[in-house]
Structures are given as C-alpha cells and as structure tokens.
Write an enzyme that holds these catalytic residues in place. Structure first.
Site, PDB file in Angstrom:
ATOM      1  CG  ASP A  11      37.818  10.784   0.248  1.00  0.00           C
ATOM      2  OD1 ASP A  11      37.685   9.795  -0.502  1.00  0.00           O
ATOM      3  OD2 ASP A  11      38.179  10.695   1.433  1.00  0.00           O
ATOM      4  NE  ARG A  12      35.120  14.227   5.067  1.00  0.00           N
ATOM      5  CZ  ARG A  12      35.453  13.549   6.147  1.00  0.00           C
ATOM      6  NH1 ARG A  12      34.800  12.442   6.450  1.00  0.00           N
ATOM      7  NH2 ARG A  12      36.453  13.951   6.900  1.00  0.00           N
ATOM      8  CG  MET A  47      42.344   2.311   5.255  1.00  0.00           C
ATOM      9  SD  MET A  47      42.724   0.930   4.148  1.00  0.00           S
ATOM     10  CE  MET A  47      41.493  -0.261   4.655  1.00  0.00           C
ATOM     11  NE  ARG A  48      35.787   9.239   4.263  1.00  0.00           N
ATOM     12  CZ  ARG A  48      36.708  10.146   4.530  1.00  0.00           C
ATOM     13  NH1 ARG A  48      37.480  10.596   3.571  1.00  0.00           N
ATOM     14  NH2 ARG A  48      36.865  10.594   5.762  1.00  0.00           N
ATOM     15  CB  ALA A  49      37.970   3.659  -1.464  1.00  0.00           C
TER      16      ALA A  49
END
Length: 663
Positions: free
Chosen positions: A193-194, A274-276
C-alpha cells in the site's frame, strides 16, 4: 561510473515509463512497484530514470542532503543556517535484499561511544536516499525487519535510530521504487500500500519489437558511451519536459467533477482506506502537468485508476491482479459531466497518458497493453492419461492456526517457529563472531569491569577493549517449509476427499503468504511421483498448480516419499537453515512393484533419521480399516490423524502433538 542505458531508448513498456515519469514530475505520488517476469527491462528503466531527474540544492558538507532553503532543524550535522547551497545530481540508492539493519538506517561507532562518550553516527542508505530514489530490486524477498523500517521511514519522512541510549533522528523522504517477480512470492499488504503506483510488465510477443530490443541492447553493450550520445537529444528533451511539468504542477486545477470521479471509482472497487483517493488525485494532476495542461480530464482520472488501484482493490490472494476496465468506464461515465467542462482535448500537450516515444521502427509496436501476469507461464501436470479422472476443485479456503516446527531454529526471519535471529527479544550474550551487530551493554560492562585497575583507569570513563564487547543473542521467529506429499492415486479419487485436501493446502498457502513461509507439493500416482508445486511463497502460482491436479492410477507411496526426501535435500543446499514440516496425505496403501509396503517403510525411515517433523493425514474410509496410515506415521516418527481432523483447530493440535513428542 558506468554509463546507464538511456531511458528514452527503452523499447515499449509504455505503462512502466509513464509511471516512473509521473513520479519524477510529482514525487508526492508515492513511488512505483513494478511487477513482472524476469528480463523485461524493469531494473534498466528504473536506473535510467535517475539521470533524468533535475539536480537538487544541498547544504555544503551535510551528509543528510538538507535543503538550504529549509534545512532540517534536527539534522545530526546541523544546525544549518538558511542560505545558498551547492547543487548535486539526484541520487538513486539501491537497497540490496540481504542488507543489514545497520546498513539501512546507519551504524553507531560502539567503541567510540563507550570509550569516548561521543555519539559517532555513520549514515545509512535512508540518509543517502533523502530527496532522491530508494530502489529495491526483488522487494518481495526483503526481510521483514527491513520492511518495517522502510514502512516507518515512508510514513514519517524520517529515520529514527534508538540504540544503547543513543538517539539519532534525520529526515528521510524518498521516492520508493521496487521491482519484483510475482512467481517468487508476494509482498506484504502494508508495504504494498506504500507504493503509489503499480505496473504489470511482460515481454512483447511481437517479433519486430523483440528484434529492436536485441538490436539496441547489443549496440549499447558494444559502446555504452557512444550509444548514450546518440540518445542525448531525446534525453535532454524529456529532462526539460520534467522540469516544465514540475513548474506547471502547482497551477493544475483538480475540479469537483474529476474529484467526484476519483472518489466514485475508489468506492466502486472497494479499496481500503483513503490513500487510494489521494494517490489517484495526485497522479491525475501529474498526468495533466505532464501533458502541459492546467485542467484534469476524465482520461487523466482513468489512467490514474489503472496505475493506482490494481494493488489496492480488495481481492482474494488467489485472484489475478488488475482492474475490470468495463466497470471502470461505467463508473467514470456515470459520474461524468458533474464538474467543470473539459478543455479542448486537442490543445497543448493532449494525450497526457503517453510517455515520450522512442525513435526506431519498432519503438511503439503494438498497442502497449500488457498481458496479465502468468499468461502462458504455468506448466500443466505431466503424465496425463485417458484413465485419469478430471481434477477436483478445491474446497473453500479457511483460516488456519499457526503450524510450527518443534525446537529452536536458525532460519530466515519469518513469523512462524521459534528461532535464534538478529531481531527479537534478548535472551543472552556471547562473544561476537565477526563484526559486532547487536551490543549487549550489560554483558560488555561486566566483561570490562574486572580489568579497570590493570588497564590504568584514572578517570570516570570505562576503559573498554575489543575483547570486552559482547554480542546480544536474540530469539524471534523464522519462516519454514511446509511440504505436502499427496496421494493422487485411484484410491484417493473421491472428489470430496481431494477437494478437502486441496482446500487445506490452499488455506496453508494463504497463511504462508502472510507469514513469509514456503509451501511445496509432491504428488504420487500411476507409476511415479512428481513435484506439482516447487517450494514457493507465491500464492497465485500455487493456486494455479493445485487447481489442475488430476487423480487416478496405482499408489507408488515409496516413490512419493523418496521424491519428497530428495526435494528436501536440495532445499537444504539452497537454504540450509530453513526447517521443514512434512504432511503426508494418504490412506497408507502402497501398490505397484515388488514389496511396495516394505519399500515405503524404508523411505519413511529416511525422514525419521533426518529428524524431520512429520504428520500423516489418514484418508482411509469404510467400515474395515487397515491402519496402514498409522503404521506409516510410526515409520516417520510422526503423528497420524484422520482427514476430518486436518481442518482448523485439529491441525494445530496435531502439530502441538509433534512438539510434545520431540520434547
């Protein structure tokens, strides 16, 4: 310094080049993960990118690359006064898979710290990569403790070193770029995810494009400097375009319409967190700036989704990566026209989703679409015959409890069995063998204390010699090899039985994916045994192999055991510290050849002689039970359970029995 292959000379791989360029325009996008088969220019393209990056201003003499316009107030080489600085090229720092923790975060001079009381700190790779690129080849093979350090630095933008009462903190903001071959194992979800963007790459199947790849590579190998000189104009043009896009980036407007499309797309694909949304917004903005526009178009949002969501969408580990593009188009269409009107698509820089094309007759051959990972790459089981039954589908995978191997190992870092490792809780001290990596302070002081008078100590400082230093011994967890030896003969051909066996193996594969283990599968049927699944951590590859496993024929039990024993022997040569747990799934019958039962017993005793932890899953059914699986377990010096006990709590209890027997 060797001359890197020019970025603009890379043939094809449009998605890969575009993702790298977008990060060069906007480092806030968050880096790139490149997934694909070997030999597809992954590393070549990444190394070539660093040459295109603009120079950075740094404080002269600062080992931590502080920006002279805003120096880090906590810099170990500081404090620095704001002002003019010097310029240097942007760095690309490579993190080797086998690097130590000290090499990554930096190392303290323990002898100077003890003897002189000074905080002598040698910066590591996280300091070198600040304001540049941190490149990890084969990132999926990186040890867990290094992954944890990368996650911390990527999240906080700083590296912290806390060791033996000495604290050091320095800024570490870098563009994280990783490459990996999915066949060698998957990446931990936290690290996955990073990465801001992900790209799937594969070699072109077009003969003309492959010819051009070979032609350019041979020309580069013959004369790297001359080849690079021929591409100098193209490289300069891309470098100037990156600078122009960076200058334009603050002026790009992300309208409410585009923002609603981004939010709707992330919701439609059920991404976590919410990173996407944030990464998609930054990527779409960078695409517009790269195209020379100040407004984000729907095409930018679509391209951003294809790069930012495949590794974030919620999926089973057995599902193929990628996005449903029809669903993507439907979502974008549904939420189109709700914001500002699009500017003229034929205006300056139209087509923001295209990287710079490389010259050459086959530079852009094909559509640029990449085939799904694994297409055409999975071998099918051999030895099929007309008497076989069709392969049974695996039952639904279930959550398993931890299987562990008894005793204390020395294997690679993992999350399963107890082991002596470089990381974990401190259990004692010893004299260091080679370089000191983990100081045991109390033991070092105890070793030095009796000799202070003889060494002429007069002040308050402790006189410490190299012979006094003590290495801390630590206990943590290791990864193991779970090797299944499965009877696929006619006596095991009941579809429900094989379905349960496959479901159990897939469940353990899923657990191994999370715990950094290896899992292998040997099957025996007919007249021989074969390795249906070589030891691997790749869940996708394992699922494909198991799904096509056929059944039928005689029961060469001895051949299966001997093949498994040979496989373990080879694995010990490759990775001698990794311990194995062998799970034999059979009804204990042995047919074919002279004295098949006696031969199987002799083969089983080889495992017992080597001290391999073993379990026999008894698949015998019917009112009359011969107890052959129990006899086999005795020869293996293992434990026998029924097929029904293979699931969930029962299999965990089984391995605890193995531990008790070994205790």
């Amino acid at each position: 310094m060797s001359t890197p292959f020019p970025f603009t000379a890379v043939v094809g791989q449009e998605d890969l080049r575009l993702a790298l360029l977008l990060n060069a325009v906007s480092p806030a996008v968050g880096g790139v993960l490149v997934r694909g088969e070997k030999g597809t220019a992954k590393s070549t393209a990444v190394r070539a990118l660093s040459v295109l990056l603009p120079e950075v201003a740094v404080v002269p003499g600062c080992r931590f690359s502080c920006d002279p316009a805003a120096p880090d107030p906590s810099c170990p080489d500081g404090p620095h006064e704001a002002g003019n600085g010097g310029m240097r090229p942007a760095r690309m720092v490579e993190l080797p898979v086998g690097a130590s923790e000290d090499r990554l975060v930096g190392a303290l001079d323990i002898e100077r710290a003890l003897a002189e009381g000074v905080k002598a700190f040698e910066p590591g790779l996280l300091a070198d990569a600040h304001r540049g690129i941190l490149y990890v080849d084969e990132v999926n093979l990186l040890h867990d403790h290094l992954v944890d350090l990368l996650l911390d630095a990527a999240a906080m933008g700083a590296s912290y070193v806390e060791r033996e009462g000495v604290s050091v903190r320095h800024a570490s903001k870098f563009l994280l770029v990783g490459t990996m071959n999915p066949e060698e194992g998957e990446l931990r979800p936290q690290l996955l995810d990073r990465f801001g963007l992900t790209v799937e790459v594969a070699a072109s199947r077009e003969p003309d494009q492959r010819v051009e790849v070979v032609r350019r590579r041979l020309a580069y190998d013959d004369d790297p400097a001359g080849f690079a000189a021929r591409w100098m104009d193209e490289e300069s043009a891309v470098r100037q375009r990156i600078v122009a896009a960076r200058e334009l980036l603050p002026s790009v407007r992300l309208g409410d319409g585009a923002l609603r499309q981004i939010a709707a797309t992330c919701a439609a694909f059920e991404v976590d967190g919410m990173r996407a949304d944030i990464v998609m917004a930054r990527t779409a903005t960078a695409l517009a700036a790269w195209a020379g526009r100040t407004d984000v178009l729907a095409e930018d949002v679509r391209q951003a989704a294809l790069l930012a969501l495949p590794h974030r969408r919620r999926r089973n580990p057995f599902d193929a990566p990628g996005l449903d593009e029809d669903k993507l188009d439907e979502t974008l269409e549904e939420f189109s026209g709700e914001g500002d009107e699009d500017p003229d698509p034929d205006g300056p820089g139209g087509g923001g989703g295209q990287p710079p094309s490389s010259d050459g007759p086959q530079a852009d051959g094909g559509s640029g679409a990449q085939p799904e990972a694994g297409d055409g790459g999975e071998p099918q089981p051999s030895g099929a015959s007309s008497g076989e039954q069709s392969a049974a589908r695996a039952s639904e995978p279930f959550r398993t409890k931890v299987l562990s191997v008894p005793g204390l190992g020395d294997g690679a870092a993992g999350r399963r069995s107890r082991a002596r490792t470089e990381h974990g809780r401190t259990t004692g001290a010893r004299r260091p063998h080679g370089a000191l990596t983990k100081l045991h302070l109390a033991a070092t002081v105890q070793a030095a204390a009796p000799h202070q008078r003889a060494r002429g100590r007069t002040g308050r400082g402790l006189v410490v010699r190299r012979d006094d230093l003590r290495q801390a011994t630590r206990e943590g967890r290791e990864g193991n090899l779970v090797l299944f030896v499965v009877d696929a003969s006619g006596s095991m051909a009941a579809r429900q039985r094989m379905s349960a066996v496959k479901g159990a193996v897939l469940s353990l594969l899923l657990d191994a994916y999370q715990r950094r283990d290896k899992v292998g599968l040997v099957t025996f049927r007919g007249s021989a045994a074969e390795v249906a699944l070589p030891p691997t951590s790749s869940v996708d590859a394992a699922a494909a192999r198991l799904e096509t496993l056929p059944t039928g024929g005689r029961t060469p039990l001895a051949a299966g055991l001997l093949r498994a024993h040979e496989l373990l022997r080879v694995e010990r040569l490759r990775d001698p510290a990794r311990r194995a747990l062998v799970v034999v799934v059979t009804d204990g019958r042995a047919t074919g050849g002279p004295e098949p039962v006696a031969l199987a017993g002799r083969a089983a005793r080889l495992f017992a002689a080597d001290g391999v932890a073993s379990v026999v899953v008894d698949c015998e059914s019917g009112p009359v039970r011969l107890g052959l699986a129990g006899q086999l377990a005795g020869e293996l010096d293992g434990t026998a359970v029924t097929l029904d006990e293979l699931r969930a709590d029962s299999i965990t209890g089984l391995v605890k029995d193995v531990q008790r027997r070994a205790a």
